[in-house]
Design an enzyme around this catalytic site. Structure first.
Site, mmCIF file in Angstrom:
data_model
loop_
_atom_site.group_PDB
_atom_site.id
_atom_site.type_symbol
_atom_site.label_atom_id
_atom_site.label_comp_id
_atom_site.label_asym_id
_atom_site.label_seq_id
_atom_site.Cartn_x
_atom_site.Cartn_y
_atom_site.Cartn_z
ATOM 1 C CD GLU B 43 -2.287 -1.418 2.751
ATOM 2 O OE1 GLU B 43 -2.156 -0.782 3.436
ATOM 3 O OE2 GLU B 43 -2.971 -2.771 2.554
ATOM 4 C CB ALA B 73 -6.836 -6.118 -0.411
ATOM 5 C CD GLU B 74 -3.629 -4.727 4.985
ATOM 6 O OE1 GLU B 74 -4.752 -4.984 4.579
ATOM 7 O OE2 GLU B 74 -3.312 -3.729 5.003
ATOM 8 C CD GLN B 96 0.155 2.287 4.846
ATOM 9 O OE1 GLN B 96 -0.730 2.523 5.299
ATOM 10 N NE2 GLN B 96 0.521 2.449 3.684
ATOM 11 C CG PHE B 97 1.651 0.728 10.629
ATOM 12 C CD1 PHE B 97 2.434 1.277 11.398
ATOM 13 C CD2 PHE B 97 1.314 1.593 9.672
ATOM 14 C CE1 PHE B 97 2.943 2.739 11.541
ATOM 15 C CE2 PHE B 97 1.602 2.965 9.851
ATOM 16 C CZ PHE B 97 2.422 3.453 10.440
ATOM 17 C CG ASP B 99 0.437 -2.932 14.403
ATOM 18 O OD1 ASP B 99 0.340 -2.907 15.507
ATOM 19 O OD2 ASP B 99 1.555 -2.492 13.777
ATOM 20 C CG PHE B 100 -2.741 -2.638 9.645
ATOM 21 C CD1 PHE B 100 -3.578 -2.632 10.656
ATOM 22 C CD2 PHE B 100 -2.136 -1.502 9.401
ATOM 23 C CE1 PHE B 100 -4.125 -1.644 11.325
ATOM 24 C CE2 PHE B 100 -2.243 -0.288 9.936
ATOM 25 C CZ PHE B 100 -3.294 -0.378 11.205
ATOM 26 C CB ILE B 101 0.724 -9.076 8.907
ATOM 27 C CG1 ILE B 101 1.326 -10.335 8.043
ATOM 28 C CG2 ILE B 101 0.665 -9.648 10.430
ATOM 29 C CD1 ILE B 101 2.599 -10.549 8.144
ATOM 30 N N PRO B 103 -4.891 -9.747 8.339
ATOM 31 C CG PRO B 103 -6.057 -7.906 7.445
ATOM 32 C CD PRO B 103 -4.859 -8.426 8.358
ATOM 33 C CG HIS B 141 -0.571 2.309 13.725
ATOM 34 N ND1 HIS B 141 -1.726 2.521 14.277
ATOM 35 C CD2 HIS B 141 -0.515 2.705 12.538
ATOM 36 C CE1 HIS B 141 -2.562 2.804 13.247
ATOM 37 N NE2 HIS B 141 -1.834 2.911 12.107
HETATM 38 C C1 TPP Z 1 -6.229 -3.341 7.344
HETATM 39 C C2 TPP Z 1 -5.423 -1.892 7.395
HETATM 40 N N1 TPP Z 1 -4.291 -1.653 6.389
HETATM 41 C C3 TPP Z 1 -3.741 -0.594 6.241
HETATM 42 C C4 TPP Z 1 -3.946 0.244 7.177
HETATM 43 C C5 TPP Z 1 -3.296 1.762 7.095
HETATM 44 N N2 TPP Z 1 -4.117 2.946 6.640
HETATM 45 C C6 TPP Z 1 -4.574 3.705 7.590
HETATM 46 S S1 TPP Z 1 -5.472 4.709 7.091
HETATM 47 C C7 TPP Z 1 -5.217 4.246 5.238
HETATM 48 C C8 TPP Z 1 -5.984 4.809 4.195
HETATM 49 C C9 TPP Z 1 -7.527 4.609 4.288
HETATM 50 O O1 TPP Z 1 -8.024 5.550 3.243
HETATM 51 P P1 TPP Z 1 -9.808 5.490 3.225
HETATM 52 O O2 TPP Z 1 -10.336 4.142 3.630
HETATM 53 O O3 TPP Z 1 -10.169 6.061 1.844
HETATM 54 O O4 TPP Z 1 -9.834 6.646 4.404
HETATM 55 P P2 TPP Z 1 -9.656 8.162 4.243
HETATM 56 O O5 TPP Z 1 -8.364 8.307 5.164
HETATM 57 O O6 TPP Z 1 -9.467 8.491 2.903
HETATM 58 O O7 TPP Z 1 -10.592 8.654 5.174
HETATM 59 C C10 TPP Z 1 -4.321 3.187 5.608
HETATM 60 C C11 TPP Z 1 -3.808 2.267 4.230
HETATM 61 C C12 TPP Z 1 -5.021 -0.007 7.990
HETATM 62 N N3 TPP Z 1 -5.349 1.145 8.782
HETATM 63 N N4 TPP Z 1 -5.650 -0.981 8.106
#
Ligand code: TPP
Ligand code: MG
Lengths: 348, 341
Positions: B43, B73-74, B96-97, B99-101, B103, B141
């Site tokens: 991501e 979509a991990e 990305q972090f 912690d999100f492994i 899924p 995180h």
């Molecule tokens: C499962 C997961 N993967 C990665 C992240 C890291 N992350 C936090 S916010 C974000 C982007 C979110 O985008 P969106 O859903 O469009 O919300 P917006 O920030 O635009 O309000 C990401 C990749 C996360 N929180 N959860």
């Protein structure tokens, strides 16, 4: 009043403006606090998206005795949290990681809960809260309560497995749930086109067998109207519903993101669709509020934020030893023996 | 015409010191140059260069087929990495972090880790990303994820503590035919004290080999990741103030565990302290203790002790997180107790 006001009286119409101003003032206050070093962790703005959260939450049944509708907001929906009774001072305490915060410093920003008032804070892993809200609203349906739930998520979150599984479950179980897709066109640095092939999330609704519609997310009355209608339908057994809000994230993902990947001309164009400016003009134009009334609202919300933030600053951080409490309801977590006064682990 | 190598990826070539983060970037970059089948997914890794900027400028250099910005979509893209690995590509997936492994837990443990054993062939892929606390990141995180995967045969788990090891181990991981989970501590990414000049040659650090950080005769501390540095601090204090000589073993690879290095050190010092940032119950200290009990019980002159985070989610507020995490003073207290035992 006219058709235009959707049944809202003058006070209600001005309430909406108050909530919009409060959201913006709270976030601007946070920016100031961050510069002064008072904010722990990241800071996220909802500039340009305030009307989505405010209009949606205002259309729901908000109570304080645990019998109202349930909200799950996001980091960009603080306005909904405030409307559901989330206290301004708690918002600042959370961002400052104070021991007096609703999570006693364990969790950040808008991640907090009050089931009496009817809000469940999000967790960071995206998508999860759809599953949670599906279950909350399932319980409303099976118990025959006429409560409904609303869950916010960004466009990016729609790519997660949890989003799909949760939404599909809700649809199949006809859970009384409204899913708000906050389509601000970006997920961190990723444009919506890289999170989905469809041009509108409403195209996904039929795939789950649910109704879906798109609304201009900068127009607080349009959002209010759409959610009010959806709520009627959902509350009377119509099953799960999706509403896509279309607007633009005018700041970076968080304060540390200069969003140099976004065309500045596009941001400037969206500045002309500022939800506060638009609604302010409408209030004046239709004589739903006078200039003096609006200025008073603006000054009051600014002042409320200033006062709440000042109060929160003065409050203490949690004691470190508090970290061991509350992991279970019953089983205590031991303090590590290295922190006890005795150097002997066998005595700890 | 080929695009030019971005300036910031040539520090080692120029003989300049690099941070751990820069070392990781160099490893990825050099491996992608060396082997066309290596490609990246994750991501915000392309246009943005990754949440921590590990892959800054990679997209413009390698193009969209080798630096893929994924949907959030991990589970999905880690599964897709497995499919690509079957077809001869060597994916490096960024979470990305870490912690999100979670899924992706299903596809990693059920599919990827069992692939070779099931006869479906090796899974030469790396899943890497930032871990660890100390940044006020809160429960989602800040986690260390090693022990969620430690119990899964078929995976390798790597967790470097220095720039040099990070580069060499990441290269080894990419070249390895087995799936590797590669943990990078956020607190070490840009730590100025970790900047070092790396060899200007194509080196690897072998997976499965611990490193003696500092030799000693009185106590062994087995540790890894950010705790290596806190342990070194404690060891220096012990040497200066107590005249106690501490040997420190940096595991570097957690799976497979370098049992020989641990046992050898314990046989020399006769005392063992395990220090890990991960939480206590089910932490790697338990596995190490039983192995030492099996292989070196007779050599022990004291209890095997551990200094770890407490059994709780990672809290967000400063005082809570500082209390939650193992600190240098905790290591000191435990080491002093052992020394006097
Ligand atoms: C499962 C997961 N993967 C990665 C992240 C890291 N992350 C936090 S916010 C974000 C982007 C979110 O985008 P969106 O859903 O469009 O919300 P917006 O920030 O635009 O309000 C990401 C990749 C996360 N929180 N959860
Ligand atoms: Mg978005």
């Amino acid at each position: 009043m006219s058709e235009l006001t959707l049944g809202l009286e003058r006070a209600g119409l001005q309430d909406l403006y108050r909530s919009l101003c409060l959201t913006r003032a709270a976030e601007e206050r946070l920016e100031l606090l961050q510069k002064q070093g008072h904010v722990t962790g990241g800071l996220y703005r909802s500039l340009g998206q305030e009307a989505g959260a405010v209009g949606a939450a205002y259309a729901l049944r908000r109570r304080t005795d645990g019998t109202g509708d349930m909200l799950c907001h996001t980091i960009r929906a603080a306005g909904a949290l405030f409307l559901f009774g989330g206290e301004l001072i708690d918002y600042f305490r959370q961002y400052m990681a104070k021991g007096t915060s609703p999570t006693r410093g364990r969790e950040a920003n808008v991640h907090w809960f009050d089931f009496q008032k009817g809000f469940v804070g999000p967790v960071s892993p995206l998508g999860t809260m759809i599953e949670i809200m599906a279950g909350m609203t399932l319980s409303f349906r099976v118990r025959g309560e006429d409560r409904i739930g609303i869950v916010f998520y960004g466009d990016g979150a729609s790519s997660t497995g949890a989003w799909h599984e949760g939404l599909n479950f809700a649809a199949v179980q006809r859970c009384p749930m409204i899913l708000i897709v906050e389509n601000n066109q970006w997920a961190f640095s990723t444009p919506t086109s890289k999170n989905t092939r469809v041009s509108s999330f409403t195209e996904k609704g039929p795939g789950y067998g649910i109704d879906a519609e798109a609304v201009d997310g900068t127009d607080v009355l349009a959002v209010f109207d759409a959610v009010r209608r959806a709520a009627l339908q959902v509350r009377s057994g119509g099953g799960t519903h999706m509403i896509e809000l279309n607007y633009f994230r005018r700041k970076g993902h968080a304060q540390h993101d200069p969003q140099d990947y976004v065309d500045p001309a596009v941001i400037r164009a969206w500045e002309k669709k500022d939800p506060l400016d638009l609604y302010r003009s409408k209030l004046l134009h239709n004589e739903w509020a006078s200039e003096d009334e609006l200025v008073a609202i603006e000054e009051e919300t600014f002042e409320e934020c200033r006062v709440a933030a000042e109060a929160a600053i003065a409050e203490p951080y949690p004691e470190g030893t508090e970290a061991v409490t509350g992991v279970y309801t019953d089983v205590p977590t031991p303090h590590p023996w290295t922190r006890s006064s005795s150097p002997d682990p066998t005595l700890a | 015409m080929d695009p030019e190598t971005p300036e910031h990826l040539l520090k080692t070539k120029r003989g300049e010191p690099v941070t751990m983060l820069e070392a990781i970037s160099e490893a990825l970059f050099e491996e992608m140059i060396r082997d066309e089948s290596v490609f990246l997914m994750g991501e915000d890794i392309g246009v943005y260069g990754g949440a921590f900027k590990v892959t800054r400028d990679f997209l413009s250099f390698f193009g969209e087929n080798r630096v893929i910005d994924t949907p959030i979509a991990e589970g999905g893209f880690t599964g897709a990495a497995a499919g690509a690995a079957h077809m001869g590509l060597r994916p490096v997936v960024e979470i990305q972090f870490m912690d999100f492994i979670s899924p992706a837990y299903d596809v990693i443990t059920n599919y990827i880790a069992t692939s070779n054993y099931r006869g479906a062939g090796p899974q030469p892929l790396v899943i890497r990303g930032p871990v660890g606390g100390g940044n006020r990141g809160g429960p989602f995180h800040s986690q260390n994820v090693e022990m969620a995967f430690f119990h899964t045969p078929g995976l390798k788990i790597v967790y470097p503590s220095t720039a040099r090891d990070a580069k060499g181990l990441l290269k080894a991981s990419i070249r390895d035919d087995n799936p590797v989970i590669f943990e990078e501590h956020k607190g070490l990414y840009r730590a100025p004290s970790l900047r070092e000049v790396l060899p200007d040659e194509d080196y690897v650090v072998p997976i499965g080999e611990a490193r003696i950080v500092r030799e000693g005769t009185d106590i062994t501390i087995v540790t890894y990741g950010a705790m290596v540095h806190k342990s070194v601090e404690a060891a220096q204090t012990m040497e200066n103030e107590d005249g106690v000589s501490v040997e420190i073993v940096d595991l570097r690879t957690l799976l497979p565990l370098d049992e020989d290095a641990i046992v050898e050190s314990v046989k020399k010092t006769n005392k063992l302290l395990v220090v890990h940032e991960d939480t206590r119950t089910g932490g790697i200290a338990g596995e190490i203790a039983i192995r030492v009990s099996e292989k070196a019980f007779e050599w022990l002159d004291g209890p095997i002790l551990r200094v770890t985070a407490i059994d709780a989610p990672v809290p967000y507020s400063g005082p809570l997180e500082d209390y939650f995490l193992p600190q240098t003073e905790d290591v000191l207290k435990a080491a002093r107790y052992l020394a006097a035992y």
